[in-house]
Design a protein around this motif. Structure first.
Motif, PDB file in Angstrom:
ATOM      1  N   LEU A   1      48.441 -60.108 -81.542  1.00 52.67           N
ATOM      2  CA  LEU A   1      49.355 -59.050 -81.102  1.00 52.67           C
ATOM      3  C   LEU A   1      49.049 -58.631 -79.664  1.00 52.67           C
ATOM      4  O   LEU A   1      49.970 -58.321 -78.895  1.00 52.67           O
ATOM      5  CB  LEU A   1      49.272 -57.856 -82.041  1.00 52.67           C
ATOM      6  CG  LEU A   1      49.913 -58.032 -83.424  1.00 52.67           C
ATOM      7  CD1 LEU A   1      49.655 -56.811 -84.295  1.00 52.67           C
ATOM      8  CD2 LEU A   1      51.419 -58.282 -83.285  1.00 52.67           C
ATOM      9  N   ALA A   2      47.773 -58.611 -79.309  1.00 56.32           N
ATOM     10  CA  ALA A   2      47.408 -58.275 -77.931  1.00 56.32           C
ATOM     11  C   ALA A   2      47.977 -59.310 -76.967  1.00 56.32           C
ATOM     12  O   ALA A   2      48.487 -58.962 -75.887  1.00 56.32           O
ATOM     13  CB  ALA A   2      45.889 -58.189 -77.799  1.00 56.32           C
ATOM     14  N   GLY A   3      47.894 -60.595 -77.335  1.00 57.35           N
ATOM     15  CA  GLY A   3      48.472 -61.635 -76.496  1.00 57.35           C
ATOM     16  C   GLY A   3      49.983 -61.510 -76.405  1.00 57.35           C
ATOM     17  O   GLY A   3      50.568 -61.701 -75.328  1.00 57.35           O
ATOM     18  N   ILE A   4      50.622 -61.190 -77.532  1.00 56.85           N
ATOM     19  CA  ILE A   4      52.079 -61.006 -77.537  1.00 56.85           C
ATOM     20  C   ILE A   4      52.465 -59.825 -76.648  1.00 56.85           C
ATOM     21  O   ILE A   4      53.460 -59.872 -75.911  1.00 56.85           O
ATOM     22  CB  ILE A   4      52.585 -60.801 -78.973  1.00 56.85           C
ATOM     23  CG1 ILE A   4      52.439 -62.096 -79.781  1.00 56.85           C
ATOM     24  CG2 ILE A   4      54.050 -60.346 -78.974  1.00 56.85           C
ATOM     25  CD1 ILE A   4      52.728 -61.936 -81.252  1.00 56.85           C
ATOM     26  N   ALA A   5      51.677 -58.764 -76.711  1.00 59.21           N
ATOM     27  CA  ALA A   5      51.956 -57.587 -75.876  1.00 59.21           C
ATOM     28  C   ALA A   5      51.888 -57.943 -74.397  1.00 59.21           C
ATOM     29  O   ALA A   5      52.732 -57.500 -73.598  1.00 59.21           O
ATOM     30  CB  ALA A   5      50.964 -56.477 -76.201  1.00 59.21           C
ATOM     31  N   ALA A   6      50.908 -58.765 -74.011  1.00 60.47           N
ATOM     32  CA  ALA A   6      50.819 -59.199 -72.621  1.00 60.47           C
ATOM     33  C   ALA A   6      52.041 -60.032 -72.238  1.00 60.47           C
ATOM     34  O   ALA A   6      52.580 -59.899 -71.130  1.00 60.47           O
ATOM     35  CB  ALA A   6      49.537 -60.012 -72.411  1.00 60.47           C
ATOM     36  N   GLY A   7      52.487 -60.875 -73.172  1.00 54.42           N
ATOM     37  CA  GLY A   7      53.686 -61.680 -72.911  1.00 54.42           C
ATOM     38  C   GLY A   7      54.931 -60.835 -72.756  1.00 54.42           C
ATOM     39  O   GLY A   7      55.765 -61.087 -71.882  1.00 54.42           O
ATOM     40  N   ILE A   8      55.081 -59.822 -73.608  1.00 60.49           N
ATOM     41  CA  ILE A   8      56.243 -58.933 -73.518  1.00 60.49           C
ATOM     42  C   ILE A   8      56.237 -58.178 -72.192  1.00 60.49           C
ATOM     43  O   ILE A   8      57.284 -58.022 -71.537  1.00 60.49           O
ATOM     44  CB  ILE A   8      56.261 -57.959 -74.712  1.00 60.49           C
ATOM     45  CG1 ILE A   8      56.531 -58.718 -76.015  1.00 60.49           C
ATOM     46  CG2 ILE A   8      57.302 -56.867 -74.502  1.00 60.49           C
ATOM     47  CD1 ILE A   8      56.403 -57.854 -77.257  1.00 60.49           C
ATOM     48  N   ALA A   9      55.052 -57.723 -71.785  1.00 64.46           N
ATOM     49  CA  ALA A   9      54.950 -57.010 -70.511  1.00 64.46           C
ATOM     50  C   ALA A   9      55.347 -57.928 -69.352  1.00 64.46           C
ATOM     51  O   ALA A   9      56.083 -57.521 -68.444  1.00 64.46           O
ATOM     52  CB  ALA A   9      53.529 -56.491 -70.320  1.00 64.46           C
ATOM     53  N   ALA A  10      54.872 -59.175 -69.390  1.00 68.19           N
ATOM     54  CA  ALA A  10      55.230 -60.126 -68.335  1.00 68.19           C
ATOM     55  C   ALA A  10      56.727 -60.418 -68.345  1.00 68.19           C
ATOM     56  O   ALA A  10      57.364 -60.537 -67.290  1.00 68.19           O
ATOM     57  CB  ALA A  10      54.436 -61.424 -68.516  1.00 68.19           C
ATOM     58  N   PHE A  11      57.311 -60.503 -69.543  1.00 65.31           N
ATOM     59  CA  PHE A  11      58.745 -60.757 -69.657  1.00 65.31           C
ATOM     60  C   PHE A  11      59.545 -59.612 -69.049  1.00 65.31           C
ATOM     61  O   PHE A  11      60.521 -59.838 -68.314  1.00 65.31           O
ATOM     62  CB  PHE A  11      59.112 -60.950 -71.127  1.00 65.31           C
ATOM     63  CG  PHE A  11      60.575 -61.188 -71.363  1.00 65.31           C
ATOM     64  CD1 PHE A  11      61.165 -62.387 -70.994  1.00 65.31           C
ATOM     65  CD2 PHE A  11      61.359 -60.216 -71.962  1.00 65.31           C
ATOM     66  CE1 PHE A  11      62.508 -62.615 -71.212  1.00 65.31           C
ATOM     67  CE2 PHE A  11      62.706 -60.426 -72.184  1.00 65.31           C
ATOM     68  CZ  PHE A  11      63.285 -61.634 -71.810  1.00 65.31           C
ATOM     69  N   ARG A  12      59.154 -58.393 -69.337  1.00 63.99           N
ATOM     70  CA  ARG A  12      59.862 -57.232 -68.793  1.00 63.99           C
ATOM     71  C   ARG A  12      59.757 -57.203 -67.273  1.00 63.99           C
ATOM     72  O   ARG A  12      60.733 -56.896 -66.578  1.00 63.99           O
ATOM     73  CB  ARG A  12      59.291 -55.950 -69.396  1.00 63.99           C
ATOM     74  CG  ARG A  12      59.581 -55.782 -70.885  1.00 63.99           C
ATOM     75  CD  ARG A  12      59.045 -54.468 -71.402  1.00 63.99           C
ATOM     76  NE  ARG A  12      59.690 -53.337 -70.735  1.00 63.99           N
ATOM     77  CZ  ARG A  12      59.359 -52.066 -70.938  1.00 63.99           C
ATOM     78  NH1 ARG A  12      58.355 -51.775 -71.763  1.00 63.99           N
ATOM     79  NH2 ARG A  12      59.993 -51.102 -70.302  1.00 63.99           N
ATOM     80  N   LEU A  13      58.584 -57.514 -66.757  1.00 63.36           N
ATOM     81  CA  LEU A  13      58.410 -57.533 -65.309  1.00 63.36           C
ATOM     82  C   LEU A  13      59.210 -58.661 -64.673  1.00 63.36           C
ATOM     83  O   LEU A  13      59.745 -58.513 -63.568  1.00 63.36           O
ATOM     84  CB  LEU A  13      56.925 -57.682 -64.965  1.00 63.36           C
ATOM     85  CG  LEU A  13      56.057 -56.460 -65.295  1.00 63.36           C
ATOM     86  CD1 LEU A  13      54.583 -56.814 -65.194  1.00 63.36           C
ATOM     87  CD2 LEU A  13      56.399 -55.311 -64.352  1.00 63.36           C
ATOM     88  N   ALA A  14      59.298 -59.802 -65.362  1.00 61.03           N
ATOM     89  CA  ALA A  14      60.078 -60.917 -64.830  1.00 61.03           C
ATOM     90  C   ALA A  14      61.561 -60.588 -64.795  1.00 61.03           C
ATOM     91  O   ALA A  14      62.302 -61.058 -63.921  1.00 61.03           O
ATOM     92  CB  ALA A  14      59.835 -62.175 -65.665  1.00 61.03           C
ATOM     93  N   LEU A  15      62.036 -59.765 -65.752  1.00 62.51           N
ATOM     94  CA  LEU A  15      63.448 -59.381 -65.774  1.00 62.51           C
ATOM     95  C   LEU A  15      63.826 -58.530 -64.568  1.00 62.51           C
ATOM     96  O   LEU A  15      64.985 -58.499 -64.150  1.00 62.51           O
ATOM     97  CB  LEU A  15      63.764 -58.611 -67.064  1.00 62.51           C
ATOM     98  CG  LEU A  15      63.821 -59.422 -68.353  1.00 62.51           C
ATOM     99  CD1 LEU A  15      64.103 -58.510 -69.534  1.00 62.51           C
ATOM    100  CD2 LEU A  15      64.882 -60.515 -68.262  1.00 62.51           C
ATOM    101  N   ILE A  16      62.840 -57.821 -64.023  1.00 61.72           N
ATOM    102  CA  ILE A  16      63.119 -56.998 -62.843  1.00 61.72           C
ATOM    103  C   ILE A  16      63.573 -57.868 -61.684  1.00 61.72           C
ATOM    104  O   ILE A  16      64.380 -57.473 -60.857  1.00 61.72           O
ATOM    105  CB  ILE A  16      61.860 -56.186 -62.461  1.00 61.72           C
ATOM    106  CG1 ILE A  16      61.504 -55.223 -63.596  1.00 61.72           C
ATOM    107  CG2 ILE A  16      62.068 -55.440 -61.155  1.00 61.72           C
ATOM    108  CD1 ILE A  16      60.192 -54.489 -63.380  1.00 61.72           C
ATOM    109  N   GLY A  17      63.055 -59.105 -61.681  1.00 61.20           N
ATOM    110  CA  GLY A  17      63.453 -60.035 -60.635  1.00 61.20           C
ATOM    111  C   GLY A  17      62.264 -60.773 -60.103  1.00 61.20           C
ATOM    112  O   GLY A  17      61.151 -60.220 -60.064  1.00 61.20           O
TER     113      GLY A  17
END
Length: 289
Positions: free
Chosen positions: A263-279
């Motif tokens: 879950l910790a790894g998934i959380a890091a992935g979700i955070a990276a995904f959200r930041l990538a959506l910013i542009g």
């Protein structure tokens, strides 16, 4: 660090590895249709359900390998040698698993059967060993500095992933020595074996996302370290639980700890995904793969 149009791109030059991977899905689909019509078990010891899972798993593994191969530090000739050697070995593995199960034979445990089946099983075991050896050499190509010069975050993620793959291979050897996937009261080695291979999709994908953020390089690497190290710790907890001969699905400290790490790894992935959506950061040209 800029990801330019001249940086290695995923899948570049690996058409035949991709085709070999897609063949696994074709074989799995064929066996799946056959199973729906005629059933999976084939007397005396075959089962097409095993062929379905094996062929599909090898297909995913080959496609993942094709994706990351261009980022290896090995040159054109080194990659070509690995590519064709690996394809030949995988084609034999497809043959042994699929054809033998259709014939009612478990290709891994053919003792006491006809000489042909024993030979196929013996070669299959040797091929499995060669696959591990070739992949060890292939994995080493990501730990040279040359590999990370152009895409450091992605190569860092691949390094964690191939370490997890080595754990999967070790679990596969464990199953062979154990003559089956079950150990102890309720331990099942297949969980460790399968989850290790899936790191080859999960961790590099998360690293790929970090390339498309505006974060400083140091922070991007921290995200990748968090995802990769969490995945390895999760595998360690599953391996420990399995070595104790207990199920990874029970409510006990080690499975819960493994779940927390994943879950910790998934959380890091979700955070990276959200930041990538910013542009993407300005130095990443649109279309870089």
């Amino acid at each position: 660090m800029q990801v330019s149009v001249t940086s290695p791109k995923l899948f570049s030059g690996e058409k035949w590895l991709v085709i070999a991977g897609l063949l696994g899905f074709v074989l799995a689909a064929f066996c799946g249709v056959w199973t729906l019509v005629y059933g999976g078990p084939v007397a005396p010891n075959g089962n097409l359900v095993n062929a379905i899972s094996f062929d599909a798993a090898i297909g995913i593994f080959m496609l993942s390998t094709a994706a990351v191969s261009p980022l290896s530090a090995f040159g054109r000739k080194g990659r070509a040698f690995f590519r064709w050697s690996f394809i030949v070995l995988v084609l034999y593995a497809y043959f042994a698993e699929t054809v033998q199960n259709f014939r009612g034979v478990n290709p891994r445990f053919a003792k006491g059967l006809a000489p042909f089946d024993q030979n196929v099983g013996g070669i299959f075991a040797f091929v499995a060993l060669l696959l591990i050896i070739f992949y060890l050499v292939f994995a080493a190509g990501f730990f040279f500095r040359k590999a990370s010069d152009s895409r450091p975050e992605l190569v860092l993620g691949i390094r964690y992933a191939v370490l997890a793959v080595m754990i999967s291979f070790a679990a596969g050897v464990w199953m062979s020595v154990n003559a089956g996937r079950f150990t102890g009261i309720s331990g099942n080695i297949i969980w460790l074996h399968g989850l290790g291979f899936h790191a080859l999709q999960a961790v590099p994908f998360m690293a790929w996302l970090t390339e498309r953020t505006r974060l400083p390089a140091r922070i991007r690497r921290l995200y990748v370290h968090a995802a990769g190290f969490s995945y390895l710790l999760g595998l360690a907890a599953i391996g420990w639980q399995t070595m104790n001969g207990r199920s990874v699905l029970e409510w006990s400290p080690l499975p819960l700890l493994a779940c927390a790490f994943f879950l910790a790894g998934i959380a890091a992935g979700i955070a990276a995904f959200r930041l990538a959506l910013i542009g993407p950061r300005e130095s990443v040209p649109a279309g870089a793969a």
